[in-house]
Design a protein around this motif. Sequence first.
Motif, PDB file in Angstrom:
ATOM      1  N   ASP A 126       0.835  -1.210   0.000  1.00 47.22           N
ATOM      2  CA  ASP A 126       0.000   0.000   0.000  1.00 47.22           C
ATOM      3  C   ASP A 126       0.871   1.261   0.000  1.00 47.22           C
ATOM      4  O   ASP A 126       0.571   2.244  -0.682  1.00 47.22           O
ATOM      5  N   TRP A 127       1.953   1.219   0.777  1.00 48.22           N
ATOM      6  CA  TRP A 127       2.888   2.344   0.844  1.00 48.22           C
ATOM      7  C   TRP A 127       3.504   2.618  -0.520  1.00 48.22           C
ATOM      8  O   TRP A 127       3.673   3.775  -0.924  1.00 48.22           O
ATOM      9  N   GLU A 128       3.822   1.569  -1.252  1.00 53.71           N
ATOM     10  CA  GLU A 128       4.415   1.740  -2.576  1.00 53.71           C
ATOM     11  C   GLU A 128       3.436   2.432  -3.523  1.00 53.71           C
ATOM     12  O   GLU A 128       3.830   3.285  -4.321  1.00 53.71           O
ATOM     13  N   GLN A 129       2.165   2.080  -3.437  1.00 54.85           N
ATOM     14  CA  GLN A 129       1.173   2.735  -4.274  1.00 54.85           C
ATOM     15  C   GLN A 129       1.066   4.220  -3.945  1.00 54.85           C
ATOM     16  O   GLN A 129       0.999   5.071  -4.846  1.00 54.85           O
ATOM     17  N   LEU A 131       3.423   6.027  -2.570  1.00 59.96           N
ATOM     18  CA  LEU A 131       4.685   6.635  -3.013  1.00 59.96           C
ATOM     19  C   LEU A 131       4.644   6.933  -4.503  1.00 59.96           C
ATOM     20  O   LEU A 131       5.108   7.986  -4.945  1.00 59.96           O
ATOM     21  N   THR A 132       4.122   5.997  -5.270  1.00 58.48           N
ATOM     22  CA  THR A 132       4.047   6.182  -6.724  1.00 58.48           C
ATOM     23  C   THR A 132       3.216   7.413  -7.071  1.00 58.48           C
ATOM     24  O   THR A 132       3.613   8.242  -7.898  1.00 58.48           O
ATOM     25  N   THR A 133       2.060   7.537  -6.417  1.00 60.13           N
ATOM     26  CA  THR A 133       1.193   8.697  -6.671  1.00 60.13           C
ATOM     27  C   THR A 133       1.881   9.995  -6.260  1.00 60.13           C
ATOM     28  O   THR A 133       1.877  10.982  -7.007  1.00 60.13           O
ATOM     29  N   GLU A 139       6.690  15.276  -9.555  1.00 57.49           N
ATOM     30  CA  GLU A 139       7.205  15.597 -10.882  1.00 57.49           C
ATOM     31  C   GLU A 139       6.355  16.678 -11.550  1.00 57.49           C
ATOM     32  O   GLU A 139       6.879  17.579 -12.217  1.00 57.49           O
ATOM     33  N   SER A 140       5.030  16.587 -11.364  1.00 58.61           N
ATOM     34  CA  SER A 140       4.145  17.607 -11.929  1.00 58.61           C
ATOM     35  C   SER A 140       4.402  18.974 -11.295  1.00 58.61           C
ATOM     36  O   SER A 140       4.400  20.000 -11.978  1.00 58.61           O
ATOM     37  N   LEU A 141       4.647  18.972  -9.971  1.00 58.43           N
ATOM     38  CA  LEU A 141       4.936  20.226  -9.275  1.00 58.43           C
ATOM     39  C   LEU A 141       6.228  20.841  -9.788  1.00 58.43           C
ATOM     40  O   LEU A 141       6.287  22.057 -10.051  1.00 58.43           O
ATOM     41  N   GLU A 212      13.698   8.099  -3.974  1.00 58.55           N
ATOM     42  CA  GLU A 212      14.651   7.203  -3.323  1.00 58.55           C
ATOM     43  C   GLU A 212      13.941   6.025  -2.672  1.00 58.55           C
ATOM     44  O   GLU A 212      14.350   4.868  -2.828  1.00 58.55           O
ATOM     45  N   HIS A 213      12.885   6.314  -1.941  1.00 58.11           N
ATOM     46  CA  HIS A 213      12.174   5.235  -1.256  1.00 58.11           C
ATOM     47  C   HIS A 213      11.398   4.367  -2.247  1.00 58.11           C
ATOM     48  O   HIS A 213      11.189   3.170  -1.982  1.00 58.11           O
ATOM     49  N   LEU A 214      10.986   4.934  -3.358  1.00 55.97           N
ATOM     50  CA  LEU A 214      10.372   4.118  -4.390  1.00 55.97           C
ATOM     51  C   LEU A 214      11.401   3.151  -4.970  1.00 55.97           C
ATOM     52  O   LEU A 214      11.077   1.993  -5.283  1.00 55.97           O
ATOM     53  N   GLY A 215      12.647   3.613  -5.106  1.00 53.74           N
ATOM     54  CA  GLY A 215      13.719   2.729  -5.552  1.00 53.74           C
ATOM     55  C   GLY A 215      14.043   1.642  -4.537  1.00 53.74           C
ATOM     56  O   GLY A 215      14.361   0.502  -4.904  1.00 53.74           O
ATOM     57  N   ILE A 216      13.950   1.981  -3.258  1.00 51.95           N
ATOM     58  CA  ILE A 216      14.206   0.991  -2.200  1.00 51.95           C
ATOM     59  C   ILE A 216      13.202  -0.151  -2.283  1.00 51.95           C
ATOM     60  O   ILE A 216      13.522  -1.304  -1.964  1.00 51.95           O
TER      61      ILE A 216
END
Length: 356
Positions: A126-129, A131-133, A139-141, A212-216
């Motif tokens: 759930d955390w990964e989802q 993080l992805t959002t 990136e949009s910001l 970074e945490h998405l890469g982890i």
Amino acid sequence: MQRDEFVAQRRAALERYLWRLAEHPAIGPSDELRVFLQAEGKMPLPSSTDVASRMLDGAARLPWQLLGEEAVAAPQEVVQPAKGGRDLLRIFKELKQSVVSDWGGVKPPLVEEDKEFLDKKQKLQDWEQQLTTASQQAESLVKAQQDMGETMGALGLAFIKLTKFETEEAMYDSQRIRAADSKHIATAAVKASRACRDLNTQTVKYLDTLHEHLGIMLSVHTAFSDRASALLTVQTLMSDLSSLQLRIEKLEAAASKIFGGDRSRLRKVEELRETIRATEDAKCCALSEYERIKENNRSELSRLDRERKEDMLEMIKGYVTSQAAYAEKIVDGWEAVAEETSGYAARRSDDYNMAW
């Protein structure tokens, strides 16, 4: 970004990555990290990098009854990387066990019963989802702030040209006043553009923690996959032990129906019992490896929780502080322009009173 800004950000990201490695309880004191940090020049690449070889190297060797060959692998080799294509037979064995467990309606001899681990695994998914959002929005910001900076810079340039035109063509004092005010707006817009660019650099610096945490999470998936593979190895060995025991029982029953016993069957029984002893040893090694992975998962997940809390808190504090600081700087610039052009409001008020 300018090239220098890009290089600076990548350098900072690399430094953070190396600090993570150095602070890791297993990687920090390792010889591999020490050699990497001390070696000069390029590090040599592995001799084999093709996908097929990596897949085969990830399989472990089982005793001969799993391989279908006469050679018996040492029990501890069950949990070691495979060396050749013959270990494809082990992959097929474990694939069969996986299908039986998933689709055969048969409960495997050993299942994952660590409820705490299963709960953390679901929470991490759930955390990964999330993080992805959040990463996509970050990136949009950054893109929006970059567009704002470029647009503000273009506005400043336009007012500079307007100031030049008014100055060169000025015939009346009102034109000169407009030219001076246009220059104030141009200066404020250029400063705001620079502030937006600097703010974007700070935004990338802090919100990069999300990336970074998405890469982890890639490493987390690998760890979970290793755990599942280790469990599957144990299940396959335990299932094979049951099959061997069943074969012995059938052979003994068939031999008992023959007066004086069936020597060929009894000899086969002894061979199977020897195989069972080797398989039992292999199962013990596989269980030990599975328990080692479980303990490593437990300690690594605890460490990940601590690092995540610290990193997220640092990211939020840094991001909010930088946003407030640069917003104040931009506001100060426009307030200065409002002060410098306040004469328009006074003149408009005088003209209004005269009209009445």
